[in-house]
Design an enzyme around this catalytic site. Structure first.
Site, PDB file in Angstrom:
ATOM      1  N   HIS A  97       0.795  -1.101   0.076  1.00 47.57           N
ATOM      2  CA  HIS A  97       0.050   0.180  -0.051  1.00 47.57           C
ATOM      3  C   HIS A  97       0.916   1.110   0.131  1.00 47.57           C
ATOM      4  O   HIS A  97       1.725   1.472   1.190  1.00 47.57           O
ATOM      5  CB  HIS A  97      -0.865   0.061   1.114  1.00 47.57           C
ATOM      6  N   LYS A 153     -12.535   5.273   8.397  1.00 45.89           N
ATOM      7  CA  LYS A 153     -13.365   6.097   7.246  1.00 45.89           C
ATOM      8  C   LYS A 153     -14.993   5.906   7.269  1.00 45.89           C
ATOM      9  O   LYS A 153     -15.698   6.926   6.930  1.00 45.89           O
ATOM     10  CB  LYS A 153     -12.773   5.495   5.638  1.00 45.89           C
TER      11      LYS A 153
END
Length: 903
Positions: free
Chosen positions: A149, A568
């Site tokens: 990532h 999130k």
């Protein structure tokens, strides 16, 4: 409650100040030479304007007046100039950390805080006995897991140049270089810096899995391979100093990777990348061993007529002469009286055969380890401790850590992919709509091996069959240690886990005893998944088929906790509290069922994705949640920051190990006030999440997000091989991956995921429970204190003036709807964080970090202003101007290097 105008370098940090000044001047020389003296003057004018803006509190327009409307190539050059300054400041700070470590070791004033010596001293002071320590060392298992990532695109070519610059500074840390040597060091530094200036910051081509594997491999083979023996030697010394014993240390550390195995949302990862990754890692680590063996052969030249050699060594030489006749024939006659050298040359030949998959190669690392240990014991028995024994033991520790696989490969896939495969295999169009209990009932016989799931020509089934076949081949070819966990993203029920068992059996991943040799880890990601995780685990452990599988795996269950998606989904407070509460309740379930639980922490680099200093994160964990084990993802810029330099990699590993030892052997005492604190924290999380979800759930929010951040640039960047959102899905927030979500807000300097809603949550808790209660939590509860300190850092790195510039890019209507809410919540959060911390200004508790941020602000701010202007012009061009896009990409990379903790 404003920050003080000036922060001074503390006396121990004055050498850092000198390095920053000296290297800053060198950057100026390079800019004048590579561009022009006039360009350097322009950079200096922008820098002083940025400093004045910060000191005087003047509006951002004072800076934008200098930077708006520049030609793209000129804007890119300015961005790269400021980024180059970050590069040298980052290097200077990292080298200063090495200097501080040496200062502690040299002065003898006590061990460096968070070092292994410090951890062992504290354990001794708490009454830990030598035998208790020995018992715990056998249980320690720390595994950093490197993912692909990306939130900072540092090319390997630039990493290598950074190593040259670091070495040039480290060589003179003690100040003992002659003037001529210092001039040579400076010339080396300038050469690497100039070459880096002439190298593009990132490749124009999106990296593939192979590129990501090479990137992660750099840290494993070039840094950590070198560091591991030093880590164990340091621990041995600390144990001897504080406990007065010498003990044979077990393996405490190993490494994992997701590169080549993380299929979740990435069509480029499949059975082929699993095979290729494991093969590449095998080649890489065997290559390192071959080089080290060659060095040992030159060292171990003892003659049998001069010193004794164990008979086992002589006998092994004869056996290998018969096994490897060509290698034996190639031995030089003048080495005939050097048994160690003869054996090592033959071991090298056998290892080379292993690399080439020839029959005479080693079947497993065990045989190689036995040969090396045979040499080590012979040296020990024959006065060889100071004639090569230490060097041989270094290879032993590397072999224990890396085996023939380098790093364990995890595999990850989303639960819905598995469900679609089962639906196709069973020809059941309603499968995914069925209740999990019904699904589990159908899956039981397939998961337990009574029946085989029907095969299918459907693409997902074919792909998954190939994956499990590849895992079976990998286990046979590379050994069980080469494979980590199979992680199920978005796991929500027992059926999700049974599905993987059924698919694995169909794919042929079954051992001789009829069991599936695979650790299956459900990943609880969203706030709701974390809340229901304990019930999911209880239901799973009550399933007889799964319990039989788990019994064959030693009754150890791994659960992965998702920091990114929970943040999130519900905001920082709800995420942090959901993760904390889930660990407590999951531990209770595991204890009830007689199962040992291993938590796998899916942390990112930014605070909103779980990024935090390891020692603080471990200390803030619930009592009993560590229990000797720490498995955590390392990703993005965090890998570079923690493992980019050998001395700092060693420091990172020491900090993690010391924290795990302290938290496991002597966890903090039970806290009777914690029940009350949990009630208060539930109020914070509930009110915070409601505010956060109301904000991001507004009807036009995604339009605002896409206008007020450079998400459209990030989606075009060549950062990684994985798309920014799940394939085939729209751009809704629920489908956007957490990394680009956080990355985009960090670039816009609003950093909303790291704080939004917390102010509302804290105020609601104060209104209900009183300010004194929350002050007490901030003082005495590591979990709450860590959260407040982390948010302080996020707020300090943000900038509402620059965030407002980006917000206006969304248009006046959306800006007017959303930005006042951001400003109000930001002010509220800052107010309550400071009040509950008892601070007058942000990062008052960590002045070194505050100074570090302040050093960078005059260089980050101009890049942000340039980025906002370039972004507006690029969008006006219909996003077709590649020259503008290239400048924007440079700006994104520049802000990443300056702000750090971006994604």
């Amino acid at each position: 409650m404003n920050a003080p105008r000036q922060l001074e370098f503390a006396p121990p940090d004055l050498p850092l100040r000198d390095d920053v000044r000296r290297l800053g001047a060198l950057v100026g020389d390079v800019l004048a030479e590579q561009v022009s003296p006039a360009f350097l003057d322009e950079v200096e004018k922008v820098r002083t304007t940025a400093i004045a803006r910060r000191q005087n509190g003047s509006p951002i327009e004072a800076l934008s007046a200098l930077l708006d409307g520049l030609e793209p190539a000129h804007a890119e050059a300015l961005v790269r100039a400021f980024s180059t300054y970050f590069q040298v400041v980052n290097i200077a700070e990292r080298v200063h950390r090495i200097r501080r470590r040496r200062d502690y070791q040299r002065t003898g004033t006590g061990p460096q805080p968070e070092s292994l010596h410090d951890a062992l001293r504290r354990l001794k002071d708490k009454g830990v006995a030598a035998e208790e320590l020995r018992d715990w060392l056998e249980r320690i298992d720390i595994e950093p897991v490197f993912t692909a990532h990306p939130t900072e695109a540092v090319r390997r070519a630039l990493l290598e140049k950074e190593q040259i610059m670091v070495a040039a500074l480290v060589d003179d840390l003690d100040g003992g270089r002659t003037p001529g040597e210092r001039a040579a060091d400076l010339a080396r530094f300038r050469m690497a810096l100039t070459s880096a200036w002439q190298t593009a910051d990132s490749s124009p081509v999106r990296p593939g899995v192979e590129d990501e594997r090479e990137h992660v491999g750099f840290y494993l083979t070039e840094v950590l391979y070198r560091v591991m023996p030093v880590f164990y030697e340091t621990l041995e010394h600390a144990i001897g100093e504080y406990f007065g014993i010498a003990t044979e240390l077990p393996r405490l550390l190993r490494f994992g990777t997701w590169v080549g195995g993380d299929m979740d949302g990435n069509p480029n990862v499949d059975a082929n990348t699993i095979r290729e990754t494991l093969d590449a890692q095998r080649r890489a680590i065997l290559g390192k061993y071959l080089v080290e063996l060659q060095q040992l052969a030159r060292l171990l030249t003892q003659s049998a007529g001069v010193v004794g050699v164990d008979a086992a060594v002589l006998e092994q030489v004869e056996r290998y002469r018969a096994l490897l006749p060509e290698a034996a024939a190639a031995a030089r006659p003048r080495h005939a009286d050097m048994p160690y050298r003869l054996l090592i040359d033959l071991v090298r030949a056998r290892l080379q055969a292993t690399l080439e998959d020839r029959a005479e190669g080693y079947a497993s690392p065990r045989g190689f380890a036995d040969d090396i240990d045979m040499i080590r014991q012979s040296l020990e028995h024959n006065r060889g401790i100071h004639a090569g024994w230490f060097q041989v033991r270094r290879l032993v520790w590397r072999l224990r850590t890396f085996g023939f696989h380098l790093a364990r490969l995890d595999v990850r896939q989303e639960s819905s992919v598995h469900a679609r495969a089962v639906a196709a295999a069973l020809d059941d169009a309603q499968w995914e709509a069925r209740e999990p209990v019904e699904q589990a009932g159908v899956l039981g016989p397939y998961a337990g091996g009574e029946r085989v799931l029907p095969s299918s020509d459907e693409a997902t089934n074919q792909r998954l069959d190939a994956v499990f076949a590849a895992l079976g081949d990998a286990r046979r070819r590379h050994g069980a240690d080469a494979l980590g966990a199979y992680i199920i993203s978005m796991a929500r029920s027992r059926a999700d886990v049974l599905t993987v068992l059924a698919l694995a059996r169909r794919g042929g991943l079954v051992d001789a005893d009829g069991h599936v040799p695979l650790d299956i880890a459900p990943l609880f990601e969203t706030v709701d998944d974390l809340r229901h995780g304990p019930d999911t685990l209880r239901d799973l452990l009550a399933d007889p088929v799964y319990r039989a599988h788990l019994a064959a795996r030693g009754d150890v269950q791994m659960v992965m906790l998702g920091y990114s998606d929970s943040g999130k989904d519900g905001g920082i407070a709800a995420s942090r509290w959901g993760l904390q509460r889930a660990q407590v309740e999951l531990l209770q379930v595991a204890d009830e069922q007689g199962v040992r639980l291993t938590f796998f922490h899916g942390r990112g680099g930014s605070l909103s994705r779980g990024g935090s200093k390891t020692t603080r994160a471990v200390d803030a964990s619930p009592r009993g949640s560590v229990d000797g084990r720490l498995r955590v993802t390392e990703q993005g810029e965090a890998i570079h920051r923690k493992y980019g330099i050998r001395a700092l990699a060693l420091r990172s590993l020491e900090q993690a190990t010391g924290a795990v030892l302290a938290s496991s052997i002597r966890p903090r005492d039970p806290e009777p006030r914690e029940a009350r604190w949990r009630e208060i924290m539930a109020t914070v999380a509930e009110a915070s999440s409601a505010a956060y979800r109301t904000f991001v759930g507004a009807p036009r929010f995604m339009d605002y997000f896409r206008g007020a951040t450079p998400i459209d640039v990030i989606e075009r960047m060549t950062l990684g091989s994985r798309p920014s959102r799940r394939l085939g899905e729209d751009a809704a927030l629920s489908n956007l991956r957490a990394i680009p979500w956080v990355f985009a807000w960090s670039q816009a300097r609003a950093v909303i995921p790291g704080w939004y809603g917390l102010g509302t949550g804290l105020k609601a808790a104060v209104d209900r429970h009183g300010e004194d209660a929350l002050r007490e939590m901030g003082r005495d509860w590591p979990f709450f204190k860590t959260m407040l300190d982390d948010v302080s850092m996020v707020l300090a790195k943000g900038d509402m003036g620059i965030a407002g510039m980006f917000s206006k890019l969304a248009g006046e209507e959306l800006h007017g709807e959303f930005f006042p809410r951001i400003e109000a919540e930001h002010a509220l959060t800052k107010e309550w964080v400071l009040r509950l911390n008892g601070n007058e200004w942000l990062l008052q508790h960590d002045q070194r970090l505050a100074l570090s941020i302040r050093l960078r602000n005059p260089y980050v701010d101009p890049i942000s202003v340039l980025q906002a202007d370039l972004l507006a012009r690029w969008r006006a061009s219909g996003r077709e101007d590649d020259v503008l896009l290239r400048a924007l990409v440079a700006a994104v990379n520049g802000v990443s290097q300056g702000v750090q903790n971006t994604g």
